[in-house]
Design an enzyme around this catalytic site. Sequence first.
Site, mmCIF file in Angstrom:
data_model
loop_
_atom_site.group_PDB
_atom_site.id
_atom_site.type_symbol
_atom_site.label_atom_id
_atom_site.label_comp_id
_atom_site.label_asym_id
_atom_site.label_seq_id
_atom_site.Cartn_x
_atom_site.Cartn_y
_atom_site.Cartn_z
ATOM 1 N N LYS A 107 52.435 12.682 14.316
ATOM 2 C CA LYS A 107 51.769 13.349 13.178
ATOM 3 C C LYS A 107 50.455 13.984 13.622
ATOM 4 O O LYS A 107 49.847 13.568 14.604
ATOM 5 C CB LYS A 107 51.515 12.368 12.023
ATOM 6 C CG LYS A 107 50.582 11.178 12.316
ATOM 7 C CD LYS A 107 49.091 11.453 12.187
ATOM 8 C CE LYS A 107 48.247 10.260 12.587
ATOM 9 N NZ LYS A 107 46.852 10.560 12.897
ATOM 10 N N ALA A 155 47.411 6.042 22.325
ATOM 11 C CA ALA A 155 45.991 6.142 21.962
ATOM 12 C C ALA A 155 45.568 7.603 21.905
ATOM 13 O O ALA A 155 44.513 7.988 22.392
ATOM 14 C CB ALA A 155 45.115 5.352 22.932
ATOM 15 N N GLY A 156 46.431 8.450 21.300
ATOM 16 C CA GLY A 156 46.198 9.891 21.292
ATOM 17 C C GLY A 156 45.880 10.470 19.930
ATOM 18 O O GLY A 156 45.715 11.676 19.792
ATOM 19 N N GLY A 157 45.851 9.634 18.882
ATOM 20 C CA GLY A 157 45.551 10.148 17.547
ATOM 21 C C GLY A 157 46.745 10.826 16.896
ATOM 22 O O GLY A 157 46.595 11.613 15.956
ATOM 23 N N MET A 158 47.955 10.518 17.386
ATOM 24 C CA MET A 158 49.157 11.144 16.828
ATOM 25 C C MET A 158 50.144 10.115 16.290
ATOM 26 O O MET A 158 51.329 10.396 16.107
ATOM 27 C CB MET A 158 49.832 12.011 17.888
ATOM 28 C CG MET A 158 48.916 13.107 18.403
ATOM 29 S SD MET A 158 49.822 14.447 19.148
ATOM 30 C CE MET A 158 50.491 15.252 17.697
ATOM 31 N N ALA A 159 49.668 8.899 16.035
ATOM 32 C CA ALA A 159 50.476 7.823 15.441
ATOM 33 C C ALA A 159 51.658 7.410 16.311
ATOM 34 O O ALA A 159 52.734 7.102 15.806
ATOM 35 C CB ALA A 159 50.946 8.199 14.028
ATOM 36 N N SER A 201 52.491 3.753 15.637
ATOM 37 C CA SER A 201 53.053 3.682 14.275
ATOM 38 C C SER A 201 54.484 4.210 14.269
ATOM 39 O O SER A 201 55.349 3.681 13.564
ATOM 40 C CB SER A 201 52.214 4.507 13.311
ATOM 41 O OG SER A 201 50.881 4.057 13.328
ATOM 42 N N ASP A 247 49.265 4.174 9.204
ATOM 43 C CA ASP A 247 50.067 5.389 9.392
ATOM 44 C C ASP A 247 51.573 5.115 9.400
ATOM 45 O O ASP A 247 52.365 6.060 9.459
ATOM 46 C CB ASP A 247 49.734 6.042 10.752
ATOM 47 C CG ASP A 247 48.333 6.606 10.806
ATOM 48 O OD1 ASP A 247 47.772 6.892 9.735
ATOM 49 O OD2 ASP A 247 47.814 6.753 11.926
HETATM 50 O O1 C5P Z 1 45.830 0.439 10.010
HETATM 51 P P1 C5P Z 1 45.677 0.414 11.479
HETATM 52 O O2 C5P Z 1 45.979 -0.938 12.069
HETATM 53 O O3 C5P Z 1 46.399 1.505 12.184
HETATM 54 O O4 C5P Z 1 44.131 0.674 11.741
HETATM 55 C C1 C5P Z 1 43.546 0.474 12.996
HETATM 56 C C2 C5P Z 1 42.044 0.399 12.836
HETATM 57 O O5 C5P Z 1 41.533 1.695 12.472
HETATM 58 C C3 C5P Z 1 41.553 -0.526 11.755
HETATM 59 O O6 C5P Z 1 41.425 -1.838 12.257
HETATM 60 C C4 C5P Z 1 40.201 0.075 11.394
HETATM 61 O O7 C5P Z 1 39.235 -0.253 12.370
HETATM 62 C C5 C5P Z 1 40.469 1.559 11.542
HETATM 63 N N1 C5P Z 1 40.865 2.183 10.263
HETATM 64 C C6 C5P Z 1 39.908 2.332 9.269
HETATM 65 N N2 C5P Z 1 40.264 2.885 8.071
HETATM 66 C C7 C5P Z 1 41.534 3.305 7.859
HETATM 67 C C8 C5P Z 1 42.519 3.187 8.859
HETATM 68 C C9 C5P Z 1 42.143 2.606 10.054
HETATM 69 O O8 C5P Z 1 38.743 1.970 9.452
HETATM 70 N N3 C5P Z 1 41.839 3.854 6.695
#
Ligand code: C5P
Length: 319
Positions: free
Chosen positions: A20, A112-116, A119, A152
């Site tokens: 994404k 770890a690229g910001g593209m899910a 997820s 995500d």
């Molecule tokens: O939900 P996820 O496990 O992917 O989120 C990883 C980390 O990204 C969270 O632990 C939090 O530090 C940060 N995050 C956030 N707010 C969001 C989504 C993620 O601060 N809405």
Amino acid sequence: MSPASLSVISDAVSVRVPAKVNLHLGVGPLRADGYHDLVTVYQALSLYDDVTVAQAATLEVTLRREGGRGADAAEVPLGDDNLAVRAVRALGEWADRDPRVTIEIVKRIPVAGGMAGGSADAAGALVALAALWKLDIPRAQLLEIAAGLGSDVPFSVQGGTALGTGRGEQLMPMLARGELHWVLAFAREGLSTPAVFDELDRLRADHSETFPEQNPRPDELMAALAAGRPEQIAPLLHNDLQPAALSLQPGLRRTLRAGIDSGALGGMVSGSGPTCAFLCADADAAVAVAAELSGAGVARSVRTAAGPVGGATRQTPGR
Ligand code: C5P
């Protein structure tokens, strides 16, 4: 091939899951639970991981990096921290079944690229295992389990173009006419999502007037998406996490500039970065921008992708 291995293969279920980008990523204040309220516009792109599950003696995950373009396989945890393993355990708990399966991931989405990417693997594992076990699980229930795994993950299941609120897990499908053509520049090093959110909190604490916390719905962008006009969409691309990602990886400024200089209509850091995504006028323009950006030497690798595409989808066996 022995009859035993044949039967293992016929029992395997493969699911293809998209990466994404966030066309808009508005980040509200830090909440008491450690998350931030988001208002985001997700789009699923034609860059996929494949997740295959099959019955096995133990729960195991293997990872194959494909084509040198995707992620560095070495960075992906293969134990209980792996998001696909957590997905299998979560569905096992819901179904009250022993989750002894092998999970094979073919990785093309950067780690770890910001593209899910993580997820996507969790979404793929959920959908594949539900099919392998022939579970009669309501969609809403599957999305709830997905949300428990990561913000995500529901979008990775769902795909398309969608407005995300809450932590990003509450989805509303959005009208997006036509196809958008993107160029993706993958960075040499990854960025940790929590580290980028922490950096934004730090920037806001130090410079509250430059990094405000208001988080309105991006109505103008939503109208431009409904009209399907890339030149109208490009100036409306917005990511509140971008200054934080640039603060942690200042070299990304050069990548963003090079994409615009190569002829993209607009560009931004994707999600928490460090992948940079550039919107182009059409498919031919994307190929030209990708070629020029590759030559600029500002990224580990560069590729084109189109969106929106569907979410996690079971692959027909034998194709
Ligand atoms: O939900 P996820 O496990 O992917 O989120 C990883 C980390 O990204 C969270 O632990 C939090 O530090 C940060 N995050 C956030 N707010 C969001 C989504 C993620 O601060 N809405």
